[in-house]
Scaffold this active site. Structure first.
Site, PDB file in Angstrom:
ATOM      1  N   ASP A  84       3.028  40.879 -10.825  1.00 54.44           N
ATOM      2  CA  ASP A  84       2.834  42.265 -10.391  1.00 54.44           C
ATOM      3  C   ASP A  84       2.017  42.925 -11.502  1.00 54.44           C
ATOM      4  O   ASP A  84       2.500  43.065 -12.634  1.00 54.44           O
ATOM      5  CB  ASP A  84       4.186  42.948 -10.216  1.00 54.44           C
ATOM      6  CG  ASP A  84       4.062  44.426  -9.869  1.00 54.44           C
ATOM      7  OD1 ASP A  84       2.923  44.953  -9.870  1.00 54.44           O
ATOM      8  OD2 ASP A  84       5.105  45.063  -9.618  1.00 54.44           O
ATOM      9  N   HIS A 226     -24.335  50.724  -8.278  1.00 55.34           N
ATOM     10  CA  HIS A 226     -25.484  49.843  -8.054  1.00 55.34           C
ATOM     11  C   HIS A 226     -26.817  50.595  -8.072  1.00 55.34           C
ATOM     12  O   HIS A 226     -27.760  50.221  -8.777  1.00 55.34           O
ATOM     13  CB  HIS A 226     -25.349  49.130  -6.709  1.00 55.34           C
ATOM     14  CG  HIS A 226     -24.187  48.198  -6.625  1.00 55.34           C
ATOM     15  ND1 HIS A 226     -23.736  47.454  -7.685  1.00 55.34           N
ATOM     16  CD2 HIS A 226     -23.381  47.874  -5.579  1.00 55.34           C
ATOM     17  CE1 HIS A 226     -22.707  46.718  -7.303  1.00 55.34           C
ATOM     18  NE2 HIS A 226     -22.471  46.955  -6.039  1.00 55.34           N
TER      19      HIS A 226
END
Length: 476
Positions: A84, A226
């Site tokens: 976890d 990007h």
């Protein structure tokens, strides 16, 4: 050279489609040593044997073009730990050991602070590195907070905020074409270039990514990282070297020079939209709001467009348009540099002399110059195109990124102040869109996108300009 790589989120789509094939490519190229170890961490109740079988299956699907022995070597190098990522003890167990390790966070950005805090508590061996996928944070405040956490864990040069666009050879060719060719660099300014369009239009719709995409949208998923990175490579001043300091300093200069957007600017210089039902080829595409996993109340955009201006000597007067959309009628992935028209034509002619356009194709790779020539009839203009195709790269983009991480070369990663500046640029857009100052347009899937909105009003006067570092809260 680091020989241990831990992937948090090791059973996710990013690992399956990109990271594992990248490791196979590195192994095939002789870039991974025999002692290399891959530690996968995820929630599934698996053991290492099951994980190796999953890796082999995913490499058969997504990396079958790499040699079988390279794929087998990657699977054989893997170990698995159920974890976890919000549990400090689980995270510490994943990175335990004396040798340096590269911890790759292939996770949603909301989990980054939990994992980084857990890594800090666990303590990392000297020489270790942290790799974070985009988007880095969810807004400017969270990016600053995450930078502060990372600064207490490892040196800045050991933090790799990766954007795989920067490792694409076609993207690097944008910079290489300008700096290695004398014929281009003297023209690379607002005197000769009227506008630059940076476009990433996709025919792909959600393709099962609603759980991630509906909380992010096109602006954060594509433009904030990007496309702003592509803007930096197009607009940056020539660096002294391509070393990490010189290259990243020049990229930050570009982001700092972006003129801050007011609410008026956002209303007149940005568009957002999402797709309706339609067809793309033989595929029937449901409306975005009807896609499984989408909450229509979020008003998440699948198309985003932003026009920016740079307050710099080189680029004053040139428009930079960044655009990305999903479920469009055709793929269009390119940087398009449109030059100004010639000032005078000294002879009579038939036809129109169109401005020159230089196109950097990103997918597929290529370089095209649209220009004018004289056709078969004297003084009649005709369009000409000069096209070049690129050689395929030795490594895929993620292969190059992983190699840089393991070798410790951060030149193609994003520095902390650069990540914050990228959020500064788009924070006014996010704020205005949240207040519905820009209406949500719609477009049928398979179309060219929303209809362009005519620009109204005048440019704001120069006296309205603020210092590039002014934050949205400082705007009038």
């Amino acid at each position: 050279m680091i020989d241990r790589l831990a992937i948090f989120g090791a059973t996710g789509d990013l690992a399956a489609r990109y990271l594992l094939p990248a490791l196979a490519a590195l192994r095939a190229a002789g870039c991974l040593r025999d002692g290399f170890q891959l530690i996968g961490a995820s929630r599934e109740d698996w053991d290492s044997h099951q994980y190796r079988g999953w890796i082999a299956d995913r490499l058969d699907r997504h990396g079958s073009f790499y040699p079988a022995d390279a794929r087998r070597a990657v699977a054989a190098s893997a170990h698995y730990r159920q974890a976890d990522v919000t549990n400090p003890g689980d995270v510490a167990a994943v990175v335990a050991g004396d040798d340096p390790i590269a911890a790759y966070l292939a996770l949603p950005p909301a989990l980054f602070p939990h994992v980084v805090t857990a890594l800090y508590d666990a303590g990392l061996p000297t020489g270790s590195r942290i790799v974070l996928e985009k988007p880095f944070g969810e807004d400017l405040a969270s990016a600053r907070e995450l930078n502060s956490l990372l600064a207490g864990l490892v040196p800045e040069q050991a933090v790799f905020r990766v954007d795989h666009f920067l490792a694409m050879t076609t993207v690097q060719n944008v910079l290489g074409s300008r700096l290695a060719n004398r014929v281009l660099e003297p023209l690379w300014n607002s005197t000769h270039i009227a506008e630059v369009e940076i476009i990433w239009d996709e025919t792909l719709a959600l393709e099962g990514r609603a759980g991630y995409y509906d909380r992010v949208g096109a602006l954060k998923d594509m433009v904030q990282n990007h496309l702003l990175q592509l803007l930096c490579l197009v607009a940056m001043e020539p660096p002294i070297t391509l070393g990490e300091r010189d290259l990243r300093d020049r990229k930050v200069d570009v982001l700092r020079s972006v003129r801050p957007l007011t609410d008026y600017d956002v209303a007149h210089r940005t568009r957002r939209a999402r797709y309706l039902s339609g067809r793309i080829g033989d595929r029937a595409i449901p409306a975005y709001a009807d896609e499984e996993g989408v909450d229509p109340r979020r008003h998440t955009e699948t198309f985003a467009e932003v026009e920016l201006e740079l307050d710099s000597w080189r680029w004053s007067g040139t428009t930079f348009r960044l655009r990305s959309g999903k479920a469009l009628g055709q793929d269009r992935k390119e940087v398009m540099v449109r030059f100004r028209s010639v000032p005078h034509l000294p002879f009579g002619h038939e036809g129109e002399a169109l401005p020159n356009v230089l196109r950097f194709g990103l997918e597929p790779e290529g370089l095209t110059l649209d220009m004018m020539g004289i056709g078969s009839r004297a003084r009649a203009f005709t369009p000409l195109s000069l096209t070049a195709r690129m050689e395929p790269p030795d490594l895929p983009a993620y292969g190059q990124l992983l190699l840089d991480v393991m070798r410790g070369d951060p030149a193609l990663s994003i520095r902390g102040d650069e990540a914050e500046q990228a959020w500064r640029v788009l924070t006014p857009v996010l704020s205005a869109w949240e207040r519905d100052l820009v209406s949500m347009q719609e477009y049928p899937a398979g179309s060219d996108g929303p209809a362009p909105r005519p620009h109204k009003g005048e440019q704001r006067p120069r006296s309205d300009l603020l210092h590039p570092e002014a934050l949205p809260g400082d705007l009038p």
